[in-house]
Design a protein around this motif. Sequence first.
Motif, PDB file in Angstrom:
ATOM      1  N   ARG A 151       0.833  -1.276   0.112  1.00 43.93           N
ATOM      2  CA  ARG A 151       0.063   0.128  -0.135  1.00 43.93           C
ATOM      3  C   ARG A 151       0.876   1.122   0.064  1.00 43.93           C
ATOM      4  NH1 ARG A 151      -5.235  -1.366   0.330  1.00 43.93           N
ATOM      5  NH2 ARG A 151      -5.741  -3.404   1.356  1.00 43.93           N
ATOM      6  N   GLY A 152       2.205   0.995  -0.055  1.00 46.94           N
ATOM      7  CA  GLY A 152       3.083   2.320  -0.210  1.00 46.94           C
ATOM      8  C   GLY A 152       3.894   2.516  -1.398  1.00 46.94           C
ATOM      9  N   PRO A 153       4.748   3.448  -1.338  1.00 45.45           N
ATOM     10  CA  PRO A 153       5.656   3.512  -2.686  1.00 45.45           C
ATOM     11  C   PRO A 153       6.525   2.331  -3.031  1.00 45.45           C
ATOM     12  CG  PRO A 153       6.508   4.991  -0.625  1.00 45.45           C
ATOM     13  CD  PRO A 153       5.099   4.180  -0.151  1.00 45.45           C
ATOM     14  N   ASP A 154       6.728   1.573  -2.092  1.00 46.98           N
ATOM     15  CA  ASP A 154       7.785   0.517  -2.385  1.00 46.98           C
ATOM     16  C   ASP A 154       7.012  -0.829  -2.817  1.00 46.98           C
ATOM     17  OD1 ASP A 154      10.049   2.214  -1.822  1.00 46.98           O
ATOM     18  OD2 ASP A 154       9.834   1.985   0.078  1.00 46.98           O
ATOM     19  N   TRP A 155       5.768  -0.629  -3.367  1.00 41.20           N
ATOM     20  CA  TRP A 155       5.103  -1.898  -3.555  1.00 41.20           C
ATOM     21  C   TRP A 155       5.528  -2.904  -4.505  1.00 41.20           C
ATOM     22  CZ3 TRP A 155       3.736  -2.996  -8.461  1.00 41.20           C
ATOM     23  CH2 TRP A 155       3.825  -1.829  -9.474  1.00 41.20           C
ATOM     24  N   ARG A 156       6.512  -2.275  -5.487  1.00 39.75           N
ATOM     25  CA  ARG A 156       7.105  -3.009  -6.681  1.00 39.75           C
ATOM     26  C   ARG A 156       8.021  -4.019  -5.882  1.00 39.75           C
ATOM     27  NH1 ARG A 156       7.520  -3.201 -12.146  1.00 39.75           N
ATOM     28  NH2 ARG A 156       6.243  -1.322 -12.303  1.00 39.75           N
ATOM     29  N   ALA A 157       8.879  -3.652  -4.790  1.00 44.28           N
ATOM     30  CA  ALA A 157       9.868  -4.731  -4.189  1.00 44.28           C
ATOM     31  C   ALA A 157       9.029  -5.694  -3.864  1.00 44.28           C
ATOM     32  CB  ALA A 157      10.231  -3.917  -2.913  1.00 44.28           C
ATOM     33  N   VAL A 158       7.820  -5.971  -3.342  1.00 47.46           N
ATOM     34  CA  VAL A 158       6.993  -6.954  -3.103  1.00 47.46           C
ATOM     35  C   VAL A 158       7.007  -8.101  -4.166  1.00 47.46           C
ATOM     36  CG1 VAL A 158       4.913  -8.221  -2.294  1.00 47.46           C
ATOM     37  CG2 VAL A 158       5.832  -5.678  -1.259  1.00 47.46           C
ATOM     38  N   TRP A 159       6.577  -7.150  -5.374  1.00 45.15           N
ATOM     39  CA  TRP A 159       6.529  -8.020  -6.526  1.00 45.15           C
ATOM     40  C   TRP A 159       7.913  -8.814  -7.198  1.00 45.15           C
ATOM     41  CZ3 TRP A 159       3.114 -11.390  -8.589  1.00 45.15           C
ATOM     42  CH2 TRP A 159       3.146 -11.505  -9.913  1.00 45.15           C
ATOM     43  N   GLU A 160       8.734  -7.914  -7.115  1.00 53.35           N
ATOM     44  CA  GLU A 160       9.968  -8.312  -7.342  1.00 53.35           C
ATOM     45  C   GLU A 160      10.622  -9.755  -6.701  1.00 53.35           C
ATOM     46  OE1 GLU A 160      11.951  -7.346  -9.886  1.00 53.35           O
ATOM     47  OE2 GLU A 160      10.370  -5.842 -10.768  1.00 53.35           O
ATOM     48  N   ARG A 161      10.072  -9.361  -5.367  1.00 54.69           N
ATOM     49  CA  ARG A 161      10.651 -10.612  -4.473  1.00 54.69           C
ATOM     50  C   ARG A 161       9.837 -12.097  -4.777  1.00 54.69           C
ATOM     51  NH1 ARG A 161      10.400  -6.941  -0.128  1.00 54.69           N
ATOM     52  NH2 ARG A 161       8.336  -7.534   0.598  1.00 54.69           N
ATOM     53  N   MET A 162       8.414 -11.818  -5.257  1.00 53.38           N
ATOM     54  CA  MET A 162       7.882 -12.900  -5.871  1.00 53.38           C
ATOM     55  C   MET A 162       8.495 -13.231  -7.207  1.00 53.38           C
ATOM     56  SD  MET A 162       5.211 -13.342  -3.827  1.00 53.38           S
ATOM     57  CE  MET A 162       4.287 -12.360  -2.293  1.00 53.38           C
ATOM     58  N   LEU A 163       8.620 -12.607  -8.252  1.00 48.43           N
ATOM     59  CA  LEU A 163       9.068 -12.949  -9.327  1.00 48.43           C
ATOM     60  C   LEU A 163      10.513 -13.831  -9.287  1.00 48.43           C
ATOM     61  CD1 LEU A 163       8.732  -9.699 -11.604  1.00 48.43           C
ATOM     62  CD2 LEU A 163       7.665 -11.907 -11.709  1.00 48.43           C
ATOM     63  N   ALA A 164      11.183 -13.285  -8.208  1.00 50.12           N
ATOM     64  CA  ALA A 164      12.699 -13.940  -8.047  1.00 50.12           C
ATOM     65  C   ALA A 164      12.489 -15.570  -7.662  1.00 50.12           C
ATOM     66  CB  ALA A 164      13.667 -13.483  -6.982  1.00 50.12           C
ATOM     67  N   GLY A 165      11.125 -15.838  -7.226  1.00 48.97           N
ATOM     68  CA  GLY A 165      11.049 -17.325  -6.677  1.00 48.97           C
ATOM     69  C   GLY A 165      10.165 -17.952  -7.980  1.00 48.97           C
ATOM     70  N   MET A 166      10.110 -17.399  -9.077  1.00 50.42           N
ATOM     71  CA  MET A 166       9.370 -18.140 -10.200  1.00 50.42           C
ATOM     72  C   MET A 166      10.301 -18.862 -11.184  1.00 50.42           C
ATOM     73  SD  MET A 166       6.423 -15.382 -11.142  1.00 50.42           S
ATOM     74  CE  MET A 166       5.190 -14.657  -9.926  1.00 50.42           C
ATOM     75  N   GLY A 167      11.457 -18.872 -10.986  1.00 50.21           N
ATOM     76  CA  GLY A 167      12.468 -19.491 -11.984  1.00 50.21           C
ATOM     77  C   GLY A 167      12.579 -18.832 -13.347  1.00 50.21           C
ATOM     78  N   ILE A 168      12.196 -17.474 -13.379  1.00 45.24           N
ATOM     79  CA  ILE A 168      12.362 -16.912 -14.726  1.00 45.24           C
ATOM     80  C   ILE A 168      13.862 -16.608 -15.363  1.00 45.24           C
ATOM     81  CG2 ILE A 168      11.947 -14.759 -16.069  1.00 45.24           C
ATOM     82  CD1 ILE A 168       9.543 -14.415 -14.056  1.00 45.24           C
ATOM     83  N   ASP A 169      14.818 -16.748 -14.343  1.00 44.39           N
ATOM     84  CA  ASP A 169      16.154 -16.539 -14.859  1.00 44.39           C
ATOM     85  C   ASP A 169      16.596 -18.078 -15.476  1.00 44.39           C
ATOM     86  OD1 ASP A 169      16.220 -14.092 -13.760  1.00 44.39           O
ATOM     87  OD2 ASP A 169      17.432 -14.777 -12.085  1.00 44.39           O
ATOM     88  N   GLY A 170      15.703 -19.063 -15.351  1.00 47.91           N
ATOM     89  CA  GLY A 170      16.241 -20.362 -15.895  1.00 47.91           C
ATOM     90  C   GLY A 170      15.428 -20.361 -17.439  1.00 47.91           C
ATOM     91  N   LEU A 171      14.539 -19.627 -17.692  1.00 45.37           N
ATOM     92  CA  LEU A 171      13.880 -19.609 -19.139  1.00 45.37           C
ATOM     93  C   LEU A 171      15.001 -19.191 -20.077  1.00 45.37           C
ATOM     94  CD1 LEU A 171      10.198 -18.232 -18.049  1.00 45.37           C
ATOM     95  CD2 LEU A 171      11.243 -20.701 -18.210  1.00 45.37           C
ATOM     96  N   ARG A 172      14.787 -19.502 -21.257  1.00 46.26           N
ATOM     97  CA  ARG A 172      15.522 -19.428 -22.288  1.00 46.26           C
ATOM     98  C   ARG A 172      14.629 -18.603 -23.712  1.00 46.26           C
ATOM     99  NH1 ARG A 172      18.529 -19.331 -18.874  1.00 46.26           N
ATOM    100  NH2 ARG A 172      20.348 -20.667 -18.520  1.00 46.26           N
ATOM    101  N   GLY A 173      15.404 -17.700 -24.613  1.00 52.34           N
ATOM    102  CA  GLY A 173      14.784 -17.286 -25.575  1.00 52.34           C
ATOM    103  C   GLY A 173      13.601 -16.546 -25.466  1.00 52.34           C
ATOM    104  N   GLU A 174      12.636 -17.090 -26.384  1.00 50.79           N
ATOM    105  CA  GLU A 174      10.935 -16.338 -26.486  1.00 50.79           C
ATOM    106  C   GLU A 174      10.569 -16.692 -25.068  1.00 50.79           C
ATOM    107  OE1 GLU A 174       6.921 -16.765 -29.006  1.00 50.79           O
ATOM    108  OE2 GLU A 174       7.981 -18.748 -28.610  1.00 50.79           O
ATOM    109  N   ALA A 175      10.659 -17.938 -24.329  1.00 54.69           N
ATOM    110  CA  ALA A 175       9.962 -18.137 -23.035  1.00 54.69           C
ATOM    111  C   ALA A 175      10.359 -17.075 -22.080  1.00 54.69           C
ATOM    112  CB  ALA A 175      10.343 -19.470 -22.526  1.00 54.69           C
ATOM    113  N   ARG A 176      11.550 -16.713 -22.022  1.00 57.58           N
ATOM    114  CA  ARG A 176      11.854 -15.561 -21.146  1.00 57.58           C
ATOM    115  C   ARG A 176      11.563 -14.194 -21.730  1.00 57.58           C
ATOM    116  NH1 ARG A 176      17.744 -15.153 -17.997  1.00 57.58           N
ATOM    117  NH2 ARG A 176      17.305 -13.055 -16.944  1.00 57.58           N
TER     118      ARG A 176
END
Length: 260
Positions: free
Chosen positions: A138-163
């Motif tokens: 609910r504050g100005p740093d809300w994006r940090a919450v979502w970035e923490r969620m993204l960090a646990g999704m394994g996106i860094d391991g995707l390649r090419g179009e998927a990433r």
Amino acid sequence: MTGATNDLFRVRSRLWGMKSPLVLLHGLTFDRRHWEPLRRELEVVDPGRCLLALDLPGHGEAPARSSYRLEEVVEVLHARMTAAALPAPPIVVGHSVGAVIGTVYAARYPARAVVNLDQILLPGPFGDIVRAAEPELRGPDWRAVWERMLAGMGIDGLRGEARHIAETATDPRPDLLLGYWAEILHSTDEQIRADREADLRKIAARGTGYRWITASEPPAAYRDWLTTLLPEAVVTVLPGSHLPHLEHSAELARRLSEMD
């Protein structure tokens, strides 16, 4: 709403096969572009299948709303499915929060089956994280919450179009995070558990199929809970990221092509 209209037109203009239509529901902050690799694979292995990929309310080209409570989202999507004039109850394929929505949808409306892509239906530890993060959301740093969620999704391991799709077909906003997590924020774990159990009992009573494709071996207690309520549920472990529709699009297309 041009994109949504085009999707509906494509559904109406296709030749219908004997198989149930597939309705595809993406995850939180993403949009229907996430299904493009799967769509292409299905064109190869199941070319007669009808597909309807919808933007969740507030995502992609779907209008924003003042509320994204689960029941309201289900009703909006049902209206869009009805407008698409699907000739038979669909197989609802949902990723992440889309799988929760698909599960609730199938408890309320006719569906041939639900395919749940990597979503546990009970809040558990995730619920604790979301509730603890509410002031930050609910504050100005809300994006940090979502970035923490993204960090646990394994996106860094995707390649090419998927990433590329994972990183670009997304538009995180605090209204979406707070809105789609409203059930977690405003209900207890016990209330949510009771609601999901009621949903799953209705799905079982309807004879609706249920498949859960999970990226890791599920906790035994949760698996027992799910299969006690849905004895016919099929649980498949497809190791990898939280985005199996991008990482394993060919394998998922093959599995969906076998469903009728």
